[in-house]
Write a protein that holds these residues in place. Structure first.
Motif, PDB file in Angstrom:
ATOM      1  N   ARG A 266       0.836  -0.907   0.229  1.00  0.00           N
ATOM      2  CA  ARG A 266       0.174   0.299   0.087  1.00  0.00           C
ATOM      3  C   ARG A 266       0.317   0.849  -0.104  1.00  0.00           C
ATOM      4  O   ARG A 266       0.713   1.626  -0.408  1.00  0.00           O
ATOM      5  CB  ARG A 266      -1.222  -0.168   1.026  1.00  0.00           C
ATOM      6  N   TRP A 267       1.655   1.203   0.955  1.00  0.00           N
ATOM      7  CA  TRP A 267       2.393   2.638   1.496  1.00  0.00           C
ATOM      8  C   TRP A 267       3.853   2.639  -0.372  1.00  0.00           C
ATOM      9  O   TRP A 267       3.873   4.247  -0.463  1.00  0.00           O
ATOM     10  CB  TRP A 267       3.385   2.496   2.432  1.00  0.00           C
TER      11      TRP A 267
ATOM     12  N   GLN B 236       3.266   1.659  -2.986  1.00  0.00           N
ATOM     13  CA  GLN B 236       2.442   2.504  -3.919  1.00  0.00           C
ATOM     14  C   GLN B 236       1.983   3.983  -3.572  1.00  0.00           C
ATOM     15  O   GLN B 236       1.775   5.213  -4.881  1.00  0.00           O
ATOM     16  CB  GLN B 236       0.188   1.319  -4.539  1.00  0.00           C
ATOM     17  N   VAL B 237       1.632   4.695  -2.336  1.00  0.00           N
ATOM     18  CA  VAL B 237       1.441   5.433  -2.159  1.00  0.00           C
ATOM     19  C   VAL B 237       2.626   6.803  -2.417  1.00  0.00           C
ATOM     20  O   VAL B 237       2.450   8.179  -3.204  1.00  0.00           O
ATOM     21  CB  VAL B 237       0.653   5.723  -0.965  1.00  0.00           C
TER      22      VAL B 237
ATOM     23  N   LYS C 117       5.140   6.270  -4.773  1.00  0.00           N
ATOM     24  CA  LYS C 117       5.157   6.206  -5.726  1.00  0.00           C
ATOM     25  C   LYS C 117       4.044   7.539  -6.613  1.00  0.00           C
ATOM     26  O   LYS C 117       4.655   8.398  -7.753  1.00  0.00           O
ATOM     27  CB  LYS C 117       4.940   4.585  -6.739  1.00  0.00           C
ATOM     28  N   THR C 118       2.961   6.973  -6.476  1.00  0.00           N
ATOM     29  CA  THR C 118       1.861   7.860  -7.112  1.00  0.00           C
ATOM     30  C   THR C 118       1.460   9.433  -6.854  1.00  0.00           C
ATOM     31  O   THR C 118       1.864  10.126  -7.155  1.00  0.00           O
ATOM     32  CB  THR C 118       0.686   6.916  -6.453  1.00  0.00           C
ATOM     33  N   ASN C 119       2.382   9.445  -6.133  1.00  0.00           N
ATOM     34  CA  ASN C 119       2.159  10.709  -5.309  1.00  0.00           C
ATOM     35  C   ASN C 119       3.950  11.325  -4.642  1.00  0.00           C
ATOM     36  O   ASN C 119       4.324  12.586  -4.365  1.00  0.00           O
ATOM     37  CB  ASN C 119       2.220  11.194  -3.190  1.00  0.00           C
ATOM     38  N   HIS C 120       4.460  11.086  -5.364  1.00  0.00           N
ATOM     39  CA  HIS C 120       6.027  11.798  -5.310  1.00  0.00           C
ATOM     40  C   HIS C 120       6.987  11.949  -3.991  1.00  0.00           C
ATOM     41  O   HIS C 120       7.530  13.185  -3.803  1.00  0.00           O
ATOM     42  CB  HIS C 120       5.808  12.076  -6.600  1.00  0.00           C
TER      43      HIS C 120
END
Length: 318
Positions: free
Chosen positions: A305-306, A308-309, A311-314
């Motif tokens: 989960r983290w 992905q968070v 990566k997605t939010n840089h």
């Protein structure tokens, strides 16, 4: 030769079982990789008292703070896998791998034993702060980009992740101020040196109730029973915001399954004690007491989960 190897294997298993049968036979050291007085430390000390009671052995807490928990985790990863050096870590255990190169592999160098607690974070500000709600803070931060701050108990901590998710979800440009633990972060928030902080309820709830901190919002999906008048971040206008911290026990890889099972049992018994339960609940913490298999699956899902968070939010561990 095959018979000889088989005999050795049987002897090793028997020896390991015999060793675990008497566990624990000496003091257990619970390494908390955060500063004394922080949320994880407060919870660990309550649970450690229960562990001492149900095990019949001394259980001591050893604070080894720094690098959002990775200093203490490294120490335990290199410890003898005998069940006497145990890691009590928080959500940052699952966040760190997405943000930094670590001197250990969290998936290979540890065995998850049991999730101890789960807890929302409370977005707090100083009593004298001009912010009385999360909307107040967001409105001012939107009007003055880059001039307002949020604290965390270390780069890569869940407090930073919550602050970054708020920054993105509320479309504000705020500055991250990392500390080496929750206790010093709270001190500076109380003094007004930092605007807000997503504080673990274990380290902040009593201050909120005493009027030494002002609660603006809670990070969970639902309101906290202890703070029924404090809205959630979602209720305050940030869509899909939900963050809860967790703490749990880990042992070094190579620890025998029998010792893991016994330690899991002791953790569960400690959490079931009325004194442990009431002590944790007074801090806004919910006891969990999962088994090793459940906790292993939970930690793996948290890492995914983290990652992905981040990566997605840089997000970076600045």
């Amino acid at each position: 030769m095959k018979k000889f190897c088989l005999a050795l294997a049987v002897l090793a298993v028997a020896h390991g079982g015999a060793h675990a049968a008497g566990y624990p036979e000496q003091t257990i050291t619970v390494v908390v990789p955060f500063s004394a007085g922080g949320g994880a430390d407060n919870a660990a000390r309550i649970i450690a008292q229960g562990l001492s009671q149900v095990s019949g052995q001394s259980v001591v807490v050893d604070n080894r703070a720094g690098a959002s928990g990775s200093i203490g985790a490294t120490y335990v990863a290199r410890a003898k896998p005998d069940g006497y050096t145990v890691l009590y870590d928080a959500s940052s255990f699952a966040i760190n791998p997405a943000l930094r190169k670590l001197p250990y592999d969290p998936a290979q160098d540890f065995i998850p034993v049991s999730q101890a607690i789960r807890v929302p974070n409370i977005l707090v500000a100083a009593p004298a702060s001009p912010y009385n709600t999360l909307s107040d803070y967001v409105r001012v931060a939107q009007a003055q980009p880059g001039k307002h701050t949020y604290a965390s108990y270390g780069p890569g901590s869940l407090a930073q992740m919550a602050g970054e998710l708020l920054r993105i979800g509320a479309k504000i440009d705020t500055v991250h101020v990392p500390y080496k633990g929750g206790a010093p972060a709270i001190v500076d928030v109380m003094g007004g040196q930092v605007d807000v902080y997503f504080a673990n309820a274990a380290s902040s709830l009593n201050y909120v109730k005493a009027g030494k901190l002002k609660a603006l919002a809670v990070s969970s999906r639902e309101r906290m029973p202890e703070l029924p008048n404090v809205p959630t971040v979602r209720e305050s206008g940030v869509k899909d915001f939900e963050v809860e911290e967790w703490n749990g026990f880990f042992v070094p890889a190579g620890t025998s399954p029998a010792i893991v099972a016994r330690l899991q049992e002791l953790v569960q018994k400690s959490l079931a004690l009325p004194a442990t339960k009431s002590g944790l609940e007074k801090l806004g913490l919910t006891p969990v007491g999962s088994n090793a298999a459940q906790f292993s699956g939970f930690v793996a899902a948290e890492r995914a989960r983290w990652a992905q968070v981040v990566k997605t939010n840089h997000i970076t561990a600045d």
